[in-house]
Design a protein around this motif. Sequence first.
Motif, PDB file in Angstrom:
ATOM      1  N   ARG B 112      35.935  39.094  43.045  1.00 56.41           N
ATOM      2  CA  ARG B 112      37.009  39.121  42.051  1.00 56.41           C
ATOM      3  C   ARG B 112      38.336  38.607  42.613  1.00 56.41           C
ATOM      4  O   ARG B 112      39.399  38.948  42.100  1.00 56.41           O
ATOM      5  N   GLN B 113      38.253  37.778  43.638  1.00 58.79           N
ATOM      6  CA  GLN B 113      39.456  37.244  44.269  1.00 58.79           C
ATOM      7  C   GLN B 113      40.418  36.617  43.258  1.00 58.79           C
ATOM      8  O   GLN B 113      41.626  36.796  43.355  1.00 58.79           O
ATOM      9  N   ARG B 114      39.866  35.922  42.254  1.00 58.93           N
ATOM     10  CA  ARG B 114      40.747  35.238  41.302  1.00 58.93           C
ATOM     11  C   ARG B 114      41.685  36.200  40.568  1.00 58.93           C
ATOM     12  O   ARG B 114      42.782  35.819  40.167  1.00 58.93           O
ATOM     13  N   MET B 115      41.247  37.471  40.433  1.00 57.52           N
ATOM     14  CA  MET B 115      42.115  38.437  39.763  1.00 57.52           C
ATOM     15  C   MET B 115      43.325  38.773  40.624  1.00 57.52           C
ATOM     16  O   MET B 115      44.436  38.918  40.125  1.00 57.52           O
ATOM     17  N   PHE B 116      43.102  38.895  41.921  1.00 57.29           N
ATOM     18  CA  PHE B 116      44.223  39.226  42.818  1.00 57.29           C
ATOM     19  C   PHE B 116      45.132  38.015  42.974  1.00 57.29           C
ATOM     20  O   PHE B 116      46.353  38.154  43.058  1.00 57.29           O
ATOM     21  N   ASP B 117      44.520  36.825  42.973  1.00 58.55           N
ATOM     22  CA  ASP B 117      45.330  35.599  42.997  1.00 58.55           C
ATOM     23  C   ASP B 117      46.208  35.532  41.735  1.00 58.55           C
ATOM     24  O   ASP B 117      47.365  35.124  41.800  1.00 58.55           O
ATOM     25  N   THR B 156      42.280  46.249  37.206  1.00 62.28           N
ATOM     26  CA  THR B 156      41.853  44.923  37.662  1.00 62.28           C
ATOM     27  C   THR B 156      40.319  44.861  37.748  1.00 62.28           C
ATOM     28  O   THR B 156      39.776  44.270  38.674  1.00 62.28           O
ATOM     29  N   CYS B 157      39.642  45.452  36.780  1.00 62.78           N
ATOM     30  CA  CYS B 157      38.179  45.540  36.863  1.00 62.78           C
ATOM     31  C   CYS B 157      37.504  44.216  36.516  1.00 62.78           C
ATOM     32  O   CYS B 157      36.390  43.953  36.952  1.00 62.78           O
ATOM     33  N   GLY B 158      38.179  43.393  35.684  1.00 61.22           N
ATOM     34  CA  GLY B 158      37.612  42.074  35.365  1.00 61.22           C
ATOM     35  C   GLY B 158      36.813  42.020  34.084  1.00 61.22           C
ATOM     36  O   GLY B 158      36.321  40.959  33.702  1.00 61.22           O
ATOM     37  N   VAL B 159      36.709  43.142  33.366  1.00 62.05           N
ATOM     38  CA  VAL B 159      35.914  43.170  32.134  1.00 62.05           C
ATOM     39  C   VAL B 159      36.517  42.255  31.065  1.00 62.05           C
ATOM     40  O   VAL B 159      35.800  41.514  30.385  1.00 62.05           O
ATOM     41  N   CYS B 160      37.867  42.251  30.956  1.00 63.76           N
ATOM     42  CA  CYS B 160      38.518  41.392  29.955  1.00 63.76           C
ATOM     43  C   CYS B 160      38.301  39.919  30.277  1.00 63.76           C
ATOM     44  O   CYS B 160      38.127  39.093  29.381  1.00 63.76           O
TER      45      CYS B 160
END
Lengths: 221, 249
Positions: B112-117, B156-160
């Motif tokens: 999930r790196q793209r979320m932190f980016d 920041t779970c990434g579900v959305c």
Amino acid sequence: MTGNSYYYRKLHSLLGVIPVGMFLLEHMYTNFLATISPERYQQQVAWLTGLPLVLLLEIFLIWLPLLYHGVYGLYVAFQARNNPTSYSFFRNQMFIWQRITGVITFLFVVWHFAETRLQVALGNVEKDQLGALIHDILSNPIALAVYVIAVIAASFHFCNGMWAFLVSWGITVGPKAQRISTYVWMGAFVIMSSMFVAALIAFSGDEFQGNIGLLLNSLLG
Amino acid sequence: MSQQTIKFVVQRQDSPETKPYTEEFEIPYRPNMNVISALMEVQRNPLNAKGGKTTPVCWESNCLEEVCGACSMVINGKPRQACTALVDKLEQPIRLEPMNTFPVVRDLVIDRQRMFDGLKKVKAWIPIDGTYDLGPGPRMAEAKRQWAYELSKCMTCGVCVEACPNVNEKTDFIGPYAISQVRLFNAHPTGELNKDERTATLMEDGGIEGCGNSQNCVKVCPKGIPLTTSIAAMNMETTKLMFKKWFTS
């Protein structure tokens, strides 16, 4: 070139309403006059085509904005990874229909332009024969079906697009405002499609029969 | 008496480069199981449904109370947290897949790196470091705190991001969560000092205009965050900033 996708997308959104959406409403109104009488319709066409600098108005208020909205819209539409089977929510369905109707409308407008405005430009049809021209086109049942689908698609694309426009510019922010906006624009969709279809029925009527049938047959092949 | 079992169909992938495949599992039922305790059972006894020996299924998890987001995966077609996916409430066979909008590391483990980016891109923080004590910040109105608190529940779970049709390999759309975080940090009285900097990050390629209003995000968010309200509110903010920049620069 300066700018980025934010500005390109915002321009796409704005042009979809002003002037393209406004033109669609004007076009609907003019066509709807055909339900009153061929003379009333012809009078409006004469007024519109008699506007000063009408060609410049057409280029800058219709053709260029429409071309940008259509081409950039295709780019946006084909970027989505549609997922209605996993997420069958109402708004996700509308998201997909917005794209489907956009593509239908784009293809239709290209054809419709080539058949009508282009023929006037080429001198094949006179402005006062437009009603008869449409009458002849609609006498083909397949063309009639295409026109009915296209006007419904265009009406949907405009009305649901207005819903999205209000969200994309931050006017309808909360869920309640957006829900009411859905009701309003779906109501508008029903009214608009009905008016367009009523116009198509009027154009199909005998009073629009002209004498350019032979010409049309040669155009349609 | 035959023992009651639960069936799983798991999409597996041995490495980021290899092709995914499915494997079925049948494990003994215990009351009150969740997807994680079922996966632990596979880990203890790595046999597939045919009784053949296999590698244990890999997954990630931390808090086990739906506040960290680490165990997010696609369960019966819906992205959600495995810890709160109770076996008793799921249709069987339970289908588990990784959230493959993200790069798959192995089995159900994703990167999930793209979320932190994304959070770094939108400056989702409040700069308070200085060379001297800045003193206490201004107070926040209670009414504002209440809605801002809802936004702060994002884990920041990434579900959305997984559910969004406009986040895919063809676009660089940042995703709903980051837009909502801009609204959160802009709402903070101290964060407000850097408001325009954050808003401007949404007016670049891959910014807020990537939203196509499918509104899947708000439907799937496990924390019930009003993501679409945040997006619409930030649409207004970016519009205002656009005109402000045009007329003052």
